[in-house]
Enzyme design. Structure first.
Site, short mmCIF file in Angstrom:
data_model
loop_
_atom_site.label_atom_id
_atom_site.label_comp_id
_atom_site.label_asym_id
_atom_site.label_seq_id
_atom_site.Cartn_x
_atom_site.Cartn_y
_atom_site.Cartn_z
CD GLU A 15 -50.31 -1.82 -13.28
OE1 GLU A 15 -50.29 -3.06 -13.02
OE2 GLU A 15 -49.76 -1.10 -12.90
CE LYS A 29 -44.14 -0.06 -8.04
NZ LYS A 29 -44.04 -1.60 -8.18
N1 PSU Z 1 -47.89 0.33 -8.67
C1 PSU Z 1 -48.82 0.31 -7.69
N2 PSU Z 1 -49.04 -0.98 -7.29
C2 PSU Z 1 -48.68 -2.11 -8.17
C3 PSU Z 1 -47.74 -1.97 -9.11
C4 PSU Z 1 -47.41 -0.60 -9.36
O1 PSU Z 1 -49.29 1.23 -7.28
O2 PSU Z 1 -48.93 -3.09 -7.78
C5 PSU Z 1 -47.10 -2.83 -9.81
C6 PSU Z 1 -47.08 -2.71 -11.49
O3 PSU Z 1 -47.89 -3.63 -12.28
C7 PSU Z 1 -45.72 -2.62 -11.64
C8 PSU Z 1 -45.07 -3.80 -10.93
O4 PSU Z 1 -45.55 -3.13 -13.23
O5 PSU Z 1 -45.77 -3.53 -9.82
C9 PSU Z 1 -43.59 -4.05 -10.79
O6 PSU Z 1 -43.47 -5.06 -10.23
P1 PSU Z 1 -41.98 -5.39 -10.06
O7 PSU Z 1 -41.21 -4.58 -9.08
O8 PSU Z 1 -41.87 -7.01 -9.45
O9 PSU Z 1 -41.36 -5.66 -11.36
#
Ligand code: PSU
Ligand code: MN
Length: 301
Positions: A22, A156
């Protein structure tokens, strides 16, 4: 519509191992200039394991699966590069916009390109205070309906981990710990919550993927939760302290929507003197290596 690089196309057609990566973590999850070095390092780690990396992003309205050197640089360094979940893809394409893809958008584009294995850091999930904000990452809904194997270090730790595990169960997404019966906690090796299944080798993961295809279900992702090695994790006490401060700051500053995750990750980096960054990188590196080994086992199956 989909621009699949020559190298990725040749590998998928020959059933050689390919790993999707990603780009949100590069554009919005890591500080510059480290982010470009990490992007290159992750691709290199996939190659060292004998697989082809397919970093995914949208550039000038075109979804790319597999980026060349300049394209990777644009993702890391271009100002105004957006954060694109899967719902944003048609809007970005029609507008000719450029953006990094989250887990949900990456998984969708990878599966459209015939790439079955995907490595990331941590999945998005259910945020704390969900009852007030209804903030649940679109990652979960997309993974519930996309057959792709996602290697991650759990979700996370800024999230509500048990609620996220419950949502994965409700949505019918299979989850297995890799070499552990504990669900990893992203920066931490153990989130404090168990998993029902443990897989111990890339071949075992490939066997589950084969079984999923033979059964023709569930039509969801397979989550392989790979813990960061204990000696590389963030100190759990420091983690607890700094996270509490990050959540308070997020609320006090009124941060909402897409901005929440990057805000919290950045706060952690700044308030742990970079220790959270080291743990984050260790987790991602381990996931990328394992994903390449799984893709290799899968290609031989
Ligand atoms: N994990 C990380 N760093 C990130 C992300 C995940 O260590 O930047 C990103 C991933 O792309 C995940 C996104 O899909 O955060 C989720 O964002 P949201 O909570 O806005 O859906
Ligand atoms: Mn969200």
């Amino acid at each position: 519509m989909l621009v699949v690089s020559e190298e990725v196309r040749a590998a998928t057609e020959a059933r050689e191992p390919v790993v999707a990566l990603e780009s949100t973590i590069i554009a919005h999850g890591l500080p510059r200039p480290r982010n470009l070095l990490v992007a290159r390092e992750l691709e290199e780690a996939v190659r060292r394991e004998g697989a082809v990396p397919a970093t995914i992003a949208v550039l000038d309205g075109r979804p790319h699966v597999g980026l060349d050197k300049e394209q990777l640089e644009r993702v890391a360094n271009e100002d105004g590069i957006r954060k694109l979940g899967h719902r944003d893809l048609p809007l970005a394409v029609a507008a000719g916009a450029s953006g990094a893809t989250t887990v949900s958008a990456t998984a969708l584009l990878a599966s459209l390109a015939g790439v079955r294995v995907f490595a990331t850091g941590g999945l998005g999930g259910v945020h704390r205070e969900w009852t007030v904000t209804q903030d649940e990452s679109a990652d979960l809904g997309l993974l519930a309906r996309t057959r792709i194997t996602v290697v991650c270090a759990g979700v996370k730790s800024i999230l509500d981990v048990p609620a996220t595990l419950q949502r994965l169960e409700t949505l019918g997404v299979p989850v297995a710990g890799y070499g552990t019966d504990r669900f990893p906690g992203f920066y931490l090796s153990d989130s404090g919550h168990p998993v029902d299944w443990t897989l111990d080798s890339p071949e075992q993961v490939a066997a589950v993927m084969r079984a999923q295809d033979a059964l023709d279900g569930p039509g969801s992702a397979l989550v392989v939760a790979n813990p960061v090695p204990e000696e590389e994790q963030l100190d759990p006490d420091l983690h607890a302290r700094v996270l509490a401060g990050a959540l308070r700051a997020c609320e006090a500053e009124g941060v909402t929507g897409q901005a929440v995750t990057p805000f919290l990750l950045d706060h952690l980096v700044r308030h742990t003197d970079g220790a959270s960054l080291s743990a984050n990188l260790a987790a991602v590196r381990g996931n990328v290596r394992l994903a390449a080994r799984i893709a290799t086992a899968w290609s031989r199956a």
